[in-house]
Design a protein around this motif. Structure first.
Motif, short mmCIF file in Angstrom:
data_model
loop_
_atom_site.label_atom_id
_atom_site.label_comp_id
_atom_site.label_asym_id
_atom_site.label_seq_id
_atom_site.Cartn_x
_atom_site.Cartn_y
_atom_site.Cartn_z
N GLU A 155 -8.47 4.81 -2.83
CA GLU A 155 -8.80 4.00 -1.65
C GLU A 155 -9.46 4.87 -0.59
O GLU A 155 -8.86 5.84 -0.11
CB GLU A 155 -7.53 3.34 -1.09
CG GLU A 155 -6.92 2.35 -2.06
CD GLU A 155 -5.74 1.60 -1.47
OE1 GLU A 155 -5.37 0.55 -2.04
OE2 GLU A 155 -5.17 2.06 -0.46
N ARG A 168 0.14 -4.59 2.40
CA ARG A 168 -1.31 -4.47 2.49
C ARG A 168 -1.85 -5.24 3.69
O ARG A 168 -1.40 -6.33 4.01
CB ARG A 168 -1.97 -4.96 1.20
CG ARG A 168 -3.43 -4.56 1.08
CD ARG A 168 -3.92 -4.72 -0.34
NE ARG A 168 -3.25 -3.83 -1.28
CZ ARG A 168 -3.59 -2.55 -1.45
NH1 ARG A 168 -4.57 -2.01 -0.74
NH2 ARG A 168 -2.94 -1.80 -2.32
N ASN A 169 -2.80 -4.61 4.39
CA ASN A 169 -3.48 -5.17 5.57
C ASN A 169 -2.61 -5.18 6.83
O ASN A 169 -2.99 -5.77 7.83
CB ASN A 169 -4.03 -6.57 5.32
CG ASN A 169 -5.02 -6.61 4.17
OD1 ASN A 169 -5.60 -5.58 3.82
ND2 ASN A 169 -5.22 -7.78 3.59
N ASN A 202 -16.52 1.35 2.56
CA ASN A 202 -15.59 0.40 1.94
C ASN A 202 -14.15 0.89 2.11
O ASN A 202 -13.37 0.97 1.16
CB ASN A 202 -15.91 0.21 0.46
CG ASN A 202 -15.12 -0.92 -0.18
OD1 ASN A 202 -14.73 -1.88 0.51
ND2 ASN A 202 -14.86 -0.82 -1.47
N LYS A 230 -10.30 1.19 2.85
CA LYS A 230 -9.11 0.37 2.67
C LYS A 230 -7.96 0.84 3.55
O LYS A 230 -6.98 0.13 3.72
CB LYS A 230 -8.66 0.38 1.20
CG LYS A 230 -9.70 -0.17 0.23
CD LYS A 230 -10.05 -1.62 0.57
CE LYS A 230 -11.09 -2.17 -0.41
NZ LYS A 230 -11.51 -3.54 -0.04
N ARG A 231 -8.12 2.06 4.10
CA ARG A 231 -7.11 2.64 4.99
C ARG A 231 -7.81 3.19 6.23
O ARG A 231 -8.85 3.83 6.12
CB ARG A 231 -6.34 3.77 4.28
CG ARG A 231 -5.64 3.33 3.01
CD ARG A 231 -4.89 4.48 2.36
NE ARG A 231 -4.27 4.05 1.12
CZ ARG A 231 -3.08 4.45 0.68
NH1 ARG A 231 -2.37 5.33 1.39
NH2 ARG A 231 -2.59 4.00 -0.45
N GLU A 253 -9.40 -6.36 6.70
CA GLU A 253 -8.55 -6.25 5.51
C GLU A 253 -8.30 -4.79 5.12
O GLU A 253 -8.48 -4.39 3.97
CB GLU A 253 -9.14 -7.04 4.35
CG GLU A 253 -9.24 -8.54 4.65
CD GLU A 253 -9.72 -9.36 3.46
OE1 GLU A 253 -10.21 -8.75 2.48
OE2 GLU A 253 -9.61 -10.59 3.52
N VAL A 254 -7.88 -4.01 6.12
CA VAL A 254 -7.51 -2.63 5.89
C VAL A 254 -6.05 -2.42 6.28
O VAL A 254 -5.52 -3.14 7.13
CB VAL A 254 -8.41 -1.65 6.69
CG1 VAL A 254 -9.84 -1.71 6.19
CG2 VAL A 254 -8.37 -1.97 8.19
N THR A 298 0.86 -1.17 0.00
CA THR A 298 0.00 0.00 0.00
C THR A 298 0.90 1.22 0.00
O THR A 298 1.53 1.52 1.03
CB THR A 298 -0.90 0.02 1.25
OG1 THR A 298 -1.78 -1.11 1.23
CG2 THR A 298 -1.73 1.30 1.30
#
Length: 253
Positions: A52, A21-22, A133, A135-136, A170-171, A4
């Motif tokens: 994101e 990521r994650n 939604n 992602k971060r 899953e962030v 990321t």
């Protein structure tokens, strides 16, 4: 390993492409080192440059104050979901899950729990991650969160539980923590650095009559990261890192 990118100029070079990521990464430093700016820039650039969505959770400041504080950088902060969980301190208030305040024109929420509960924090994070939604995620800060917990064991359990929750969602997350001045260690409670997947330390060191900022990737599992403590500046566009410039070389130490 999928990365990321942070979007912070110079930092991804130190990280060999970005944060895995994650991962959940601890960002620690003393007062005035730029932790909150670091966190918000990670979210803003994630949205602007990589599409994101981001979620900023604060336990200290009201969301509208955060928006005002970051207006100096010209960022469109209102596109970031900002959620304040600001417990009331009076013991005379009747029990309730929370009071929710929302502006229809702003992308922020404010929860005022009348009695603090870790479950409220978990439920709130899940709700807003799913709604946008995300992602971060940025948690500001684990230091403030831990003040509502009663023992070192409970602090460790809840920080670990928070990291596990963020992984399950899953962030890619940043957890901000205050580094105590004049004390050994790199975090407030001495456990955060062992539980997180990575650790980034921010510095603000006196040089003559001025202060010089620096940044160190202290730990990042599975990443061949820079071992330097590099120069960092906070300018009109936010944070910029100079990965080839050593902080202590600049200080002649």
């Amino acid at each position: 390993m999928e990365k990321t990118p942070t979007g912070i100029p110079g930092l991804d070079e130190m990280l060999d492409g970005g944060i895995p990521r994650n991962y959940t990464v601890l960002v620690t430093g003393g007062a005035g080192t730029g932790k909150s700016t670091f966190g918000m820039q990670f979210l803003v650039k994630g949205l602007e440059e990589y599409g994101e969505n981001g979620l900023y959770i604060t336990f200290e400041e009201r969301p509208k104050d955060i928006i005002r504080n970051f207006s100096q950088f010209g960022w469109d902060v209102e596109k970031i979901r900002i959620v304040g969980i600001l417990p009331q301190k009076s013991s005379f208030i009747s029990p309730a899950k929370y009071i929710e305040k929302k502006s229809d024109k702003k992308n922020y929420f404010e929860y005022t729990p009348r009695r603090f509960s870790v479950d409220i924090i978990r439920d709130t994070i899940i709700k807003h991650v799913e709604e946008v939604n995300a992602k971060r995620v940025v948690i500001d800060s684990v230091t403030a969160l831990a003040f509502f917990l009663s023992s070192d064991l409970e602090i460790r359990q809840e920080i670990l539980g928070l990291i596990n929750l963020l992984s399950e969602l899953e962030v890619t997350s940043l957890i901000l923590s205050e580094k105590p001045e004049g004390k050994e260690g790199i975090s407030r409670f001495g456990v955060e650095e062992f539980l997180a997947h990575g650790v980034i330390i921010l510095y603000n060191i006196v040089k003559g009559s001025e202060r010089v900022r620096g940044i160190e990737v202290f730990k990042m599992r599975g990443v061949n990261h820079s071992k330097k403590i590099c120069l960092m500046e906070i300018g009109p566009n936010g944070i910029e890192v100079y990965p080839t410039e050593s902080l202590y070389r600049d200080l002649n130490l």
